[in-house]
Design a protein around this motif. Structure first.
Motif, PDB file in Angstrom:
ATOM      1  N   LYS A  87      11.651  -2.726  12.814  1.00 24.01           N
ATOM      2  CA  LYS A  87      11.284  -1.692  12.278  1.00 24.01           C
ATOM      3  C   LYS A  87       9.700  -1.723  12.480  1.00 24.01           C
ATOM      4  O   LYS A  87       9.236  -2.657  12.005  1.00 24.01           O
ATOM      5  N   SER A  88       9.025  -0.568  12.301  1.00 23.97           N
ATOM      6  CA  SER A  88       7.557  -0.610  12.225  1.00 23.97           C
ATOM      7  C   SER A  88       7.004  -1.045  10.867  1.00 23.97           C
ATOM      8  O   SER A  88       7.790  -0.711   9.981  1.00 23.97           O
ATOM      9  N   THR A  89       5.656  -1.234  10.832  1.00 28.02           N
ATOM     10  CA  THR A  89       5.191  -1.662   9.377  1.00 28.02           C
ATOM     11  C   THR A  89       5.225  -0.218   8.373  1.00 28.02           C
ATOM     12  O   THR A  89       5.394  -0.458   7.111  1.00 28.02           O
ATOM     13  N   ALA A  90       4.768   1.021   9.214  1.00 29.59           N
ATOM     14  CA  ALA A  90       4.719   1.865   8.406  1.00 29.59           C
ATOM     15  C   ALA A  90       6.206   2.396   7.756  1.00 29.59           C
ATOM     16  O   ALA A  90       6.361   2.860   6.820  1.00 29.59           O
ATOM     17  N   SER A  91       7.095   2.175   8.593  1.00 30.53           N
ATOM     18  CA  SER A  91       8.487   2.390   8.250  1.00 30.53           C
ATOM     19  C   SER A  91       9.102   1.572   7.173  1.00 30.53           C
ATOM     20  O   SER A  91       9.668   2.078   6.192  1.00 30.53           O
ATOM     21  N   VAL A  92       8.657   0.231   7.161  1.00 31.63           N
ATOM     22  CA  VAL A  92       9.138  -0.695   6.071  1.00 31.63           C
ATOM     23  C   VAL A  92       8.193  -0.393   4.751  1.00 31.63           C
ATOM     24  O   VAL A  92       8.847  -0.317   3.955  1.00 31.63           O
ATOM     25  N   ALA A  93       6.955   0.128   5.016  1.00 30.91           N
ATOM     26  CA  ALA A  93       6.199   0.404   3.605  1.00 30.91           C
ATOM     27  C   ALA A  93       6.671   1.628   3.192  1.00 30.91           C
ATOM     28  O   ALA A  93       6.730   1.764   1.878  1.00 30.91           O
TER      29      ALA A  93
ATOM     30  N   LEU B 230       1.863  -3.431  -5.708  1.00 35.99           N
ATOM     31  CA  LEU B 230       1.655  -2.360  -4.413  1.00 35.99           C
ATOM     32  C   LEU B 230       0.305  -2.264  -3.964  1.00 35.99           C
ATOM     33  O   LEU B 230       0.152  -2.387  -2.813  1.00 35.99           O
ATOM     34  N   GLN B 231      -0.761  -2.631  -4.795  1.00 34.54           N
ATOM     35  CA  GLN B 231      -2.108  -2.446  -4.491  1.00 34.54           C
ATOM     36  C   GLN B 231      -2.288  -3.622  -3.509  1.00 34.54           C
ATOM     37  O   GLN B 231      -3.116  -3.707  -2.677  1.00 34.54           O
ATOM     38  N   ARG B 232      -2.033  -4.987  -3.836  1.00 38.16           N
ATOM     39  CA  ARG B 232      -2.145  -6.154  -3.174  1.00 38.16           C
ATOM     40  C   ARG B 232      -1.474  -6.046  -1.667  1.00 38.16           C
ATOM     41  O   ARG B 232      -2.008  -6.285  -0.684  1.00 38.16           O
ATOM     42  N   GLU B 233      -0.225  -5.319  -1.770  1.00 37.61           N
ATOM     43  CA  GLU B 233       0.358  -5.284  -0.609  1.00 37.61           C
ATOM     44  C   GLU B 233      -0.417  -4.171   0.516  1.00 37.61           C
ATOM     45  O   GLU B 233      -0.432  -4.533   1.528  1.00 37.61           O
ATOM     46  N   LEU B 234      -0.582  -3.163  -0.233  1.00 34.30           N
ATOM     47  CA  LEU B 234      -1.604  -2.123   0.499  1.00 34.30           C
ATOM     48  C   LEU B 234      -2.714  -3.107   1.285  1.00 34.30           C
ATOM     49  O   LEU B 234      -3.179  -2.670   2.305  1.00 34.30           O
ATOM     50  N   VAL B 235      -3.436  -3.678   0.533  1.00 40.21           N
ATOM     51  CA  VAL B 235      -4.661  -4.395   0.899  1.00 40.21           C
ATOM     52  C   VAL B 235      -4.378  -5.282   2.159  1.00 40.21           C
ATOM     53  O   VAL B 235      -5.198  -5.570   3.295  1.00 40.21           O
ATOM     54  N   ALA B 236      -3.041  -6.005   1.996  1.00 41.89           N
ATOM     55  CA  ALA B 236      -2.840  -6.941   3.164  1.00 41.89           C
ATOM     56  C   ALA B 236      -2.314  -6.183   4.385  1.00 41.89           C
ATOM     57  O   ALA B 236      -2.798  -6.569   5.451  1.00 41.89           O
ATOM     58  N   VAL B 237      -1.691  -4.985   4.234  1.00 41.27           N
ATOM     59  CA  VAL B 237      -1.241  -4.312   5.528  1.00 41.27           C
ATOM     60  C   VAL B 237      -2.450  -3.603   5.995  1.00 41.27           C
ATOM     61  O   VAL B 237      -2.922  -3.879   7.133  1.00 41.27           O
TER      62      VAL B 237
END
Length: 86
Positions: free
Chosen positions: A12-18, A43-50
């Motif tokens: 799965k793509s990163t966008a699909s997983v997100a 959620l904010q930390r995960e967005l920063v990481a991606v």
């Protein structure tokens, strides 16, 4: 779908997983409407990481906010991206 991917599965793509994670978070939150949105910092930390995988950003440039009005829930994500190099 290829024969091999039927048995092995597709990556799965990163966008699909997100997208799937966000759907799970929203479904969970809908079940407990009176609960505080304590998942927003994670959620904010995960967005920063991606996003950091693709663009150099300051973690303070991403804001995540949940607003509730009657039966409507709005998840607002504000991301300030750096200016492109000229």
């Amino acid at each position: 779908m290829g024969f091999l991917s039927f048995f092995v599965g597709e990556k799965k793509s990163t966008a699909s997983v997100a997208k799937e994670r966000l759907q799970l978070i929203l479904a969970h939150e809908r079940n407990g409407r009176n609960a505080s949105p304590d998942y927003l910092p994670q959620l904010q930390r995960e967005l920063v990481a991606v996003i950091s995988k693709y663009v150099s950003i300051n973690p303070n440039d991403i804001k995540v906010n949940m607003e509730r009005q009657d039966n409507l829930e709005v998840l607002e994500v504000k991301i300030e991206l750096p200016e492109p190099a000229r």
